[in-house]
Write a protein that holds these residues in place. Structure first.
Motif, PDB file in Angstrom:
ATOM      1  N   MET A   1      10.804   7.330  14.606  1.00 56.10           N
ATOM      2  CA  MET A   1      10.215   6.588  13.515  1.00 56.10           C
ATOM      3  C   MET A   1      10.407   7.352  12.204  1.00 56.10           C
ATOM      4  O   MET A   1      10.256   8.557  12.148  1.00 56.10           O
ATOM      5  CB  MET A   1       8.737   6.352  13.788  1.00 56.10           C
ATOM      6  CG  MET A   1       8.050   5.598  12.695  1.00 56.10           C
ATOM      7  SD  MET A   1       6.505   4.915  13.284  1.00 56.10           S
ATOM      8  CE  MET A   1       5.889   4.312  11.762  1.00 56.10           C
ATOM      9  N   SER A   2      10.693   6.647  11.174  1.00 57.01           N
ATOM     10  CA  SER A   2      10.924   7.230   9.861  1.00 57.01           C
ATOM     11  C   SER A   2       9.633   7.778   9.255  1.00 57.01           C
ATOM     12  O   SER A   2       8.551   7.240   9.478  1.00 57.01           O
ATOM     13  CB  SER A   2      11.503   6.157   8.935  1.00 57.01           C
ATOM     14  OG  SER A   2      11.560   6.616   7.613  1.00 57.01           O
ATOM     15  N   GLU A   3       9.763   8.833   8.460  1.00 57.66           N
ATOM     16  CA  GLU A   3       8.619   9.373   7.723  1.00 57.66           C
ATOM     17  C   GLU A   3       8.355   8.582   6.447  1.00 57.66           C
ATOM     18  O   GLU A   3       7.359   8.825   5.765  1.00 57.66           O
ATOM     19  CB  GLU A   3       8.872  10.835   7.348  1.00 57.66           C
ATOM     20  CG  GLU A   3       8.858  11.779   8.519  1.00 57.66           C
ATOM     21  CD  GLU A   3       9.024  13.223   8.063  1.00 57.66           C
ATOM     22  OE1 GLU A   3       9.239  13.480   6.869  1.00 57.66           O
ATOM     23  OE2 GLU A   3       8.931  14.099   8.929  1.00 57.66           O
ATOM     24  N   THR A   4       9.257   7.648   6.123  1.00 63.37           N
ATOM     25  CA  THR A   4       9.141   6.886   4.879  1.00 63.37           C
ATOM     26  C   THR A   4       9.326   5.381   5.134  1.00 63.37           C
ATOM     27  O   THR A   4      10.188   4.749   4.538  1.00 63.37           O
ATOM     28  CB  THR A   4      10.188   7.373   3.871  1.00 63.37           C
ATOM     29  OG1 THR A   4      11.493   7.266   4.466  1.00 63.37           O
ATOM     30  CG2 THR A   4       9.922   8.802   3.435  1.00 63.37           C
ATOM     31  N   PRO A   5       8.498   4.794   5.992  1.00 64.58           N
ATOM     32  CA  PRO A   5       8.723   3.387   6.342  1.00 64.58           C
ATOM     33  C   PRO A   5       8.629   2.435   5.152  1.00 64.58           C
ATOM     34  O   PRO A   5       9.439   1.508   5.032  1.00 64.58           O
ATOM     35  CB  PRO A   5       7.629   3.094   7.376  1.00 64.58           C
ATOM     36  CG  PRO A   5       6.595   4.144   7.169  1.00 64.58           C
ATOM     37  CD  PRO A   5       7.330   5.350   6.670  1.00 64.58           C
ATOM     38  N   ASP A   8      11.677   2.860   2.962  1.00 62.76           N
ATOM     39  CA  ASP A   8      12.846   2.293   3.635  1.00 62.76           C
ATOM     40  C   ASP A   8      12.912   0.781   3.442  1.00 62.76           C
ATOM     41  O   ASP A   8      13.974   0.218   3.168  1.00 62.76           O
ATOM     42  CB  ASP A   8      12.821   2.622   5.135  1.00 62.76           C
ATOM     43  CG  ASP A   8      12.957   4.111   5.421  1.00 62.76           C
ATOM     44  OD1 ASP A   8      13.390   4.862   4.525  1.00 62.76           O
ATOM     45  OD2 ASP A   8      12.603   4.513   6.546  1.00 62.76           O
ATOM     46  N   ARG A  24       8.690  -8.692   4.356  1.00 60.06           N
ATOM     47  CA  ARG A  24       8.526  -7.475   5.169  1.00 60.06           C
ATOM     48  C   ARG A  24       7.894  -6.362   4.337  1.00 60.06           C
ATOM     49  O   ARG A  24       6.995  -5.663   4.790  1.00 60.06           O
ATOM     50  CB  ARG A  24       9.865  -7.006   5.743  1.00 60.06           C
ATOM     51  CG  ARG A  24      10.263  -7.699   7.018  1.00 60.06           C
ATOM     52  CD  ARG A  24      11.441  -7.021   7.688  1.00 60.06           C
ATOM     53  NE  ARG A  24      12.671  -7.062   6.910  1.00 60.06           N
ATOM     54  CZ  ARG A  24      13.471  -8.122   6.811  1.00 60.06           C
ATOM     55  NH1 ARG A  24      13.175  -9.227   7.449  1.00 60.06           N
ATOM     56  NH2 ARG A  24      14.578  -8.060   6.104  1.00 60.06           N
ATOM     57  N   LEU A  28       4.112  -4.632   5.053  1.00 68.37           N
ATOM     58  CA  LEU A  28       3.961  -3.189   5.253  1.00 68.37           C
ATOM     59  C   LEU A  28       3.147  -2.566   4.114  1.00 68.37           C
ATOM     60  O   LEU A  28       2.322  -1.692   4.352  1.00 68.37           O
ATOM     61  CB  LEU A  28       5.332  -2.523   5.375  1.00 68.37           C
ATOM     62  CG  LEU A  28       5.315  -1.053   5.759  1.00 68.37           C
ATOM     63  CD1 LEU A  28       4.546  -0.817   7.061  1.00 68.37           C
ATOM     64  CD2 LEU A  28       6.741  -0.533   5.885  1.00 68.37           C
ATOM     65  N   SER A  32      -0.275  -0.164   4.405  1.00 68.51           N
ATOM     66  CA  SER A  32       0.023   1.253   4.144  1.00 68.51           C
ATOM     67  C   SER A  32      -0.973   1.875   3.176  1.00 68.51           C
ATOM     68  O   SER A  32      -1.568   1.201   2.348  1.00 68.51           O
ATOM     69  CB  SER A  32       1.420   1.385   3.531  1.00 68.51           C
ATOM     70  OG  SER A  32       2.406   0.937   4.418  1.00 68.51           O
ATOM     71  N   ASP A  74       4.608   6.000   0.566  1.00 68.07           N
ATOM     72  CA  ASP A  74       4.743   7.144   1.470  1.00 68.07           C
ATOM     73  C   ASP A  74       4.313   8.449   0.783  1.00 68.07           C
ATOM     74  O   ASP A  74       5.134   9.318   0.486  1.00 68.07           O
ATOM     75  CB  ASP A  74       6.179   7.246   1.980  1.00 68.07           C
ATOM     76  CG  ASP A  74       6.671   5.939   2.584  1.00 68.07           C
ATOM     77  OD1 ASP A  74       5.991   5.411   3.477  1.00 68.07           O
ATOM     78  OD2 ASP A  74       7.727   5.433   2.142  1.00 68.07           O
TER      79      ASP A  74
END
Length: 129
Positions: A1-5, A8, A24, A28, A32, A74
């Motif tokens: 999993m990305s640290e910066t969803p 991204d 999307r 998110l 977040s 993030d």
């Protein structure tokens, strides 16, 4: 999993500019925690901080000159990549509510943690709420 969803998904939307990628992003974003510039932060008063009702979120203007709440995607990655630009965290859902209920605010300007892009969400867009 990305640290910066969130960043991204912002990059994806910046490339595709489709309604689906924006949806999307919004889903998110709402879920977040984002960094904000908290204003009116009270002085430290042991054993913690006490808000006095004057706590707010800092604003900026975008290229169109309209005032928007300034936020950072993030937060941990944003701190590593760009240094301290914010002093508090808040859920995207709450931030959207703040922007929507402030008659002098036109939405949120969210900065990416991985590249120098930002996305604007306007208060007038019903899909935000």
């Amino acid at each position: 999993m990305s640290e910066t969803p969130l960043s991204d998904v912002m990059s994806e939307h910046a490339e595709t500019k489709t309604p689906e990628s924006y949806e999307r992003f919004l889903r998110l974003f709402r879920a977040s925690t984002v960094g904000i510039v908290a204003t009116g932060v009270p002085a430290h008063d042991a054993p913690g901080y006490v808000a006095d009702g004057n706590l707010g979120a800092g604003r900026t203007t975008h290229g169109d000159g309209l005032p928007r709440v300034l936020a950072y995607a993030d937060p941990e990655a944003a701190l590593r990549n760009f240094g301290p630009r914010f002093n508090a965290g808040l859920s995207g859902e709450v931030l959207l509510q703040i922007a929507a209920t402030d008659p002098d605010c036109e939405g949120v300007l969210l900065n990416s943690a991985i590249c120098e892009i930002s996305l604007v969400s306007a208060s007038q867009q019903p899909s935000l709420y």
